[in-house]
Design a protein around this motif. Structure first.
Motif, PDB file in Angstrom:
ATOM      1  N   CYS A  91       2.217   4.352  -8.590  1.00  0.00           N
ATOM      2  CA  CYS A  91       1.234   3.845  -7.629  1.00  0.00           C
ATOM      3  C   CYS A  91       1.910   3.016  -6.536  1.00  0.00           C
ATOM      4  O   CYS A  91       1.589   3.149  -5.356  1.00  0.00           O
ATOM      5  N   VAL A  92       2.834   2.143  -6.941  1.00  0.00           N
ATOM      6  CA  VAL A  92       3.506   1.281  -5.956  1.00  0.00           C
ATOM      7  C   VAL A  92       4.300   2.148  -4.975  1.00  0.00           C
ATOM      8  O   VAL A  92       4.252   1.938  -3.759  1.00  0.00           O
ATOM      9  N   GLU A  93       4.989   3.146  -5.515  1.00  0.00           N
ATOM     10  CA  GLU A  93       5.771   4.037  -4.657  1.00  0.00           C
ATOM     11  C   GLU A  93       4.864   4.747  -3.644  1.00  0.00           C
ATOM     12  O   GLU A  93       5.163   4.789  -2.448  1.00  0.00           O
ATOM     13  N   SER A  94       3.746   5.288  -4.120  1.00  0.00           N
ATOM     14  CA  SER A  94       2.828   5.983  -3.200  1.00  0.00           C
ATOM     15  C   SER A  94       2.259   5.030  -2.173  1.00  0.00           C
ATOM     16  O   SER A  94       2.086   5.395  -1.013  1.00  0.00           O
ATOM     17  N   ALA A  95       1.916   3.803  -2.606  1.00  0.00           N
ATOM     18  CA  ALA A  95       1.311   2.848  -1.671  1.00  0.00           C
ATOM     19  C   ALA A  95       2.291   2.527  -0.539  1.00  0.00           C
ATOM     20  O   ALA A  95       1.912   2.494   0.638  1.00  0.00           O
ATOM     21  N   LEU A  96       3.568   2.321  -0.887  1.00  0.00           N
ATOM     22  CA  LEU A  96       4.576   2.013   0.137  1.00  0.00           C
ATOM     23  C   LEU A  96       4.765   3.213   1.062  1.00  0.00           C
ATOM     24  O   LEU A  96       4.796   3.084   2.294  1.00  0.00           O
ATOM     25  N   HIS A  97       4.851   4.390   0.445  1.00  0.00           N
ATOM     26  CA  HIS A  97       5.090   5.615   1.210  1.00  0.00           C
ATOM     27  C   HIS A  97       3.950   5.865   2.201  1.00  0.00           C
ATOM     28  O   HIS A  97       4.166   6.090   3.391  1.00  0.00           O
ATOM     29  N   GLU A  98       2.725   5.792   1.679  1.00  0.00           N
ATOM     30  CA  GLU A  98       1.553   6.071   2.522  1.00  0.00           C
ATOM     31  C   GLU A  98       1.421   5.072   3.664  1.00  0.00           C
ATOM     32  O   GLU A  98       0.992   5.398   4.765  1.00  0.00           O
ATOM     33  N   ALA A  99       1.792   3.813   3.386  1.00  0.00           N
ATOM     34  CA  ALA A  99       1.677   2.769   4.419  1.00  0.00           C
ATOM     35  C   ALA A  99       2.880   2.797   5.358  1.00  0.00           C
ATOM     36  O   ALA A  99       2.901   2.089   6.369  1.00  0.00           O
ATOM     37  N   ASN A 100       3.881   3.602   4.991  1.00  0.00           N
ATOM     38  CA  ASN A 100       5.120   3.642   5.751  1.00  0.00           C
ATOM     39  C   ASN A 100       5.760   2.249   5.840  1.00  0.00           C
ATOM     40  O   ASN A 100       6.166   1.788   6.903  1.00  0.00           O
ATOM     41  N   VAL A 101       5.773   1.583   4.700  1.00  0.00           N
ATOM     42  CA  VAL A 101       6.323   0.228   4.618  1.00  0.00           C
ATOM     43  C   VAL A 101       7.440   0.245   3.581  1.00  0.00           C
ATOM     44  O   VAL A 101       7.319   0.887   2.536  1.00  0.00           O
ATOM     45  N   HIS A 102       8.527  -0.457   3.893  1.00  0.00           N
ATOM     46  CA  HIS A 102       9.640  -0.560   2.949  1.00  0.00           C
ATOM     47  C   HIS A 102       9.534  -1.906   2.231  1.00  0.00           C
ATOM     48  O   HIS A 102       8.954  -2.852   2.765  1.00  0.00           O
ATOM     49  N   PHE A 103      10.095  -1.983   1.021  1.00  0.00           N
ATOM     50  CA  PHE A 103      10.077  -3.245   0.263  1.00  0.00           C
ATOM     51  C   PHE A 103      10.560  -4.424   1.121  1.00  0.00           C
ATOM     52  O   PHE A 103      10.058  -5.536   0.995  1.00  0.00           O
ATOM     53  N   ASP A 104      11.573  -4.166   1.989  1.00  0.00           N
ATOM     54  CA  ASP A 104      12.134  -5.239   2.818  1.00  0.00           C
ATOM     55  C   ASP A 104      11.059  -5.919   3.654  1.00  0.00           C
ATOM     56  O   ASP A 104      11.176  -7.098   4.004  1.00  0.00           O
ATOM     57  N   ASN A 105      10.031  -5.144   4.025  1.00  0.00           N
ATOM     58  CA  ASN A 105       9.005  -5.686   4.919  1.00  0.00           C
ATOM     59  C   ASN A 105       7.819  -6.327   4.193  1.00  0.00           C
ATOM     60  O   ASN A 105       6.877  -6.783   4.829  1.00  0.00           O
ATOM     61  N   VAL A 106       7.880  -6.301   2.865  1.00  0.00           N
ATOM     62  CA  VAL A 106       6.793  -6.916   2.092  1.00  0.00           C
ATOM     63  C   VAL A 106       7.056  -8.425   2.011  1.00  0.00           C
ATOM     64  O   VAL A 106       8.135  -8.861   1.622  1.00  0.00           O
ATOM     65  N   ASP A 107       6.047  -9.229   2.415  1.00  0.00           N
ATOM     66  CA  ASP A 107       6.222 -10.688   2.390  1.00  0.00           C
ATOM     67  C   ASP A 107       5.961 -11.276   1.013  1.00  0.00           C
ATOM     68  O   ASP A 107       6.560 -12.277   0.634  1.00  0.00           O
ATOM     69  N   ALA A 108       4.999 -10.681   0.283  1.00  0.00           N
ATOM     70  CA  ALA A 108       4.692 -11.218  -1.052  1.00  0.00           C
ATOM     71  C   ALA A 108       4.017 -10.145  -1.885  1.00  0.00           C
ATOM     72  O   ALA A 108       3.437  -9.195  -1.356  1.00  0.00           O
ATOM     73  N   ILE A 109       4.099 -10.335  -3.201  1.00  0.00           N
ATOM     74  CA  ILE A 109       3.449  -9.418  -4.149  1.00  0.00           C
ATOM     75  C   ILE A 109       2.284 -10.165  -4.790  1.00  0.00           C
ATOM     76  O   ILE A 109       2.452 -11.296  -5.268  1.00  0.00           O
ATOM     77  N   ALA A 110       1.104  -9.542  -4.752  1.00  0.00           N
ATOM     78  CA  ALA A 110      -0.077 -10.150  -5.389  1.00  0.00           C
ATOM     79  C   ALA A 110      -0.453  -9.288  -6.574  1.00  0.00           C
ATOM     80  O   ALA A 110      -0.447  -8.062  -6.489  1.00  0.00           O
ATOM     81  N   VAL A 111      -0.781  -9.921  -7.688  1.00  0.00           N
ATOM     82  CA  VAL A 111      -1.115  -9.151  -8.894  1.00  0.00           C
ATOM     83  C   VAL A 111      -2.309  -9.784  -9.596  1.00  0.00           C
ATOM     84  O   VAL A 111      -2.433 -11.010  -9.645  1.00  0.00           O
ATOM     85  N   THR A 112      -3.190  -8.925 -10.132  1.00  0.00           N
ATOM     86  CA  THR A 112      -4.305  -9.433 -10.933  1.00  0.00           C
ATOM     87  C   THR A 112      -3.739 -10.079 -12.185  1.00  0.00           C
ATOM     88  O   THR A 112      -3.065  -9.414 -12.978  1.00  0.00           O
ATOM     89  N   SER A 113      -4.016 -11.382 -12.372  1.00  0.00           N
ATOM     90  CA  SER A 113      -3.501 -12.029 -13.590  1.00  0.00           C
ATOM     91  C   SER A 113      -4.653 -12.415 -14.521  1.00  0.00           C
ATOM     92  O   SER A 113      -4.485 -13.200 -15.428  1.00  0.00           O
ATOM     93  N   GLY A 114      -5.841 -11.862 -14.295  1.00  0.00           N
ATOM     94  CA  GLY A 114      -6.994 -12.048 -15.167  1.00  0.00           C
ATOM     95  C   GLY A 114      -8.250 -12.069 -14.319  1.00  0.00           C
ATOM     96  O   GLY A 114      -8.145 -12.004 -13.099  1.00  0.00           O
ATOM     97  N   PRO A 115      -9.452 -12.091 -14.868  1.00  0.00           N
ATOM     98  CA  PRO A 115      -9.732 -11.788 -16.258  1.00  0.00           C
ATOM     99  C   PRO A 115      -9.759 -10.275 -16.450  1.00  0.00           C
ATOM    100  O   PRO A 115      -9.919  -9.537 -15.487  1.00  0.00           O
ATOM    101  N   GLY A 116      -9.608  -9.830 -17.685  1.00  0.00           N
ATOM    102  CA  GLY A 116      -9.631  -8.390 -17.942  1.00  0.00           C
ATOM    103  C   GLY A 116      -9.109  -8.085 -19.327  1.00  0.00           C
ATOM    104  O   GLY A 116      -8.898  -8.996 -20.149  1.00  0.00           O
ATOM    105  N   LEU A 117      -8.898  -6.800 -19.593  1.00  0.00           N
ATOM    106  CA  LEU A 117      -8.346  -6.381 -20.888  1.00  0.00           C
ATOM    107  C   LEU A 117      -6.891  -6.832 -20.905  1.00  0.00           C
ATOM    108  O   LEU A 117      -6.112  -6.474 -20.019  1.00  0.00           O
ATOM    109  N   ILE A 118      -6.549  -7.626 -21.906  1.00  0.00           N
ATOM    110  CA  ILE A 118      -5.275  -8.345 -21.838  1.00  0.00           C
ATOM    111  C   ILE A 118      -4.062  -7.418 -21.738  1.00  0.00           C
ATOM    112  O   ILE A 118      -3.104  -7.726 -21.018  1.00  0.00           O
ATOM    113  N   GLY A 119      -4.093  -6.275 -22.422  1.00  0.00           N
ATOM    114  CA  GLY A 119      -2.952  -5.350 -22.365  1.00  0.00           C
ATOM    115  C   GLY A 119      -2.718  -4.852 -20.946  1.00  0.00           C
ATOM    116  O   GLY A 119      -1.579  -4.796 -20.466  1.00  0.00           O
ATOM    117  N   GLY A 120      -3.792  -4.522 -20.265  1.00  0.00           N
ATOM    118  CA  GLY A 120      -3.701  -4.041 -18.885  1.00  0.00           C
ATOM    119  C   GLY A 120      -3.224  -5.134 -17.948  1.00  0.00           C
ATOM    120  O   GLY A 120      -2.335  -4.920 -17.108  1.00  0.00           O
TER     121      GLY A 120
END
Ligand code: AMP
Ligand code: MG
Length: 364
Positions: A65-94
């Motif tokens: 998913c991350v690879e496709s998102a970068l590819h589709e947006a035509n953005v390289h990791f170098d240009n990403v300022d920050a990574i945001a991630v869901t850290s809750g609430p939800g099914l803990i394994g996920g």
């Protein structure tokens, strides 16, 4: 001028693996990509999301998913300022799969990362899609959540009501199962209801006799069960027309409850005298056209704007997490490797919890 950011958002709290790139500033950002891999097929046979299967599927799909998102947006990791991630609430394994993945990525790339509350992602989506100003009223109606929130800032949410038992999506799914309709239940009930008579069966409108904006949907499901059994006894099985009529009667009961409680929630919200009042909806159940139309009529009547983000941003997705992360990052928030994955994480910790308040705290 507000600073511009490019944020990679990652979501894995339930049964959708998603990564997205959002670019822009607070209140004015664009979705450059939003890659979502759903898991409906994996869980179908079990009649609900199986946490262990969900977590394993997230692990398999996060990098894709991350690879496709970068590819589709035509953005390289170098240009990403920050990574945001869901850290809750939800099914803990996920949630854990996503948080560990984001930590690994942030550490390898030496990028800042921020943990986002999944519900804040939903609640802030109207700012991403329509640049809506605070405060606005949000009705979150999904498979796992149901609440009215007054959104006052990127981190101030006042919950003025919610379900005391099942979420409406859960009620749609369970009712579909009772009627022998396919999962997910919401779309199949909506379809069956198109050919049904909503006045054929009289179903309860739970908690309407109680003051305030709290809701309950589990009794409604039991009422459907009793009505179905009565139909089966009468006709020796459930006829298609019984199925359609029950679907229509059930959908109308849910809609009546949501509309009446929205009316009350709006009264509380309008006391804040917002300049341009808005009711925004989010969550899978917001896809229901019948419910939407009834909420739109209510808003027209009260002179409040009704706003529903496009469906792809209403259900679980990485773009909403990227945008909520952008608001947090712009306000100076960042996390370190000690960030924990949280199964429970109420957005509003000041209002009393609705359900599941145990040793570990409020569920939502
Ligand atoms: P979410 O929890 O936001 O991922 O949304 C999934 C939930 O939304 C499931 O419980 C679905 O049954 C429900 N849903 C999806 N489409 C509809 C619809 N058209 N009407 C009612 N519920 C729906
Ligand atoms: Mg989902």
């Amino acid at each position: 001028m507000k600073p511009n950011y490019t944020i990679l958002g990652i979501e894995s709290s339930c049964d959708d693996t998603s990564a997205a790139i959002v670019q822009g500033c607070v209140g004015d950002a664009r979705v450059l990509s939003n890659c979502v891999v759903g898991q409906n097929d994996l869980h179908k046979a079990f009649g609900g999301v199986v946490p262990e299967i969900a977590a394993r599927a997230h692990v398999e799909k996060l990098d894709v998913c991350v690879e496709s998102a970068l590819h589709e947006a035509n953005v390289h990791f170098d240009n990403v300022d920050a990574i945001a991630v869901t850290s809750g609430p939800g099914l803990i394994g996920g949630v854990l799969s996503g948080v560990m993945f984001a930590k690994g990525l942030a550490s390898a790339l030496n990028k800042p990362f921020v943990g986002v509350n999944h519900l804040a992602g939903h609640a802030l989506t109207p700012r991403l899609t329509h640049g809506v100003e605070f405060p606005y009223l949000m009705l979150l109606i999904s498979g796992g959540h149901c609440q009215f929130l007054i959104v006052k800032s990127h981190d101030t949410f006042v919950r003025i009501g919610g379900t005391i038992d099942d979420a409406p999506g859960e009620a749609f799914d369970k009712t579909a199962r009772l009627l022998g309709l396919p999962q997910p239940g919401g779309p199949s009930i909506e379809k069956a209801a198109l050919n049904g008579n909503k006045d054929q069966f009289s179903l309860p409108r739970p908690l309407l006799d109680r003051k305030g904006c709290d809701m309950s949907f589990s009794g409604l499901k039991t009422a459907v069960l009793r009505t179905r059994d009565a139909c089966v006894d009468q006709h020796g099985g459930l006829t298609i027309s019984d199925q359609n009529d029950l679907a229509a009667s059930f959908q109308t009961a849910i809609s009546d409850v949501l509309v009446e409680k929205s009316k009350r929630a709006m009264k509380t919200y309008l006391e804040l005298s917002p300049k341009e009042p808005v009711l925004a909806v989010a969550g899978g159940v917001a896809a229901n056209s019948f419910i939407r139309e009834n909420l739109i009529s209510l808003c027209d009547h009260l002179g409040v704007d009704f706003l529903a983000p496009p469906l792809s941003l209403c259900t679980d997705n990485g773009a909403m997490i990227a945008y909520a992360g952008l608001e947090l990052f712009a306000a100076g928030h960042m996390h370190d490797m000690s960030l924990a994955a949280r199964p429970r994480w109420p957005l509003d910790t000041t209002s009393p919890s609705l359900i599941g308040h145990g040793k570990k705290g409020a569920k939502a």
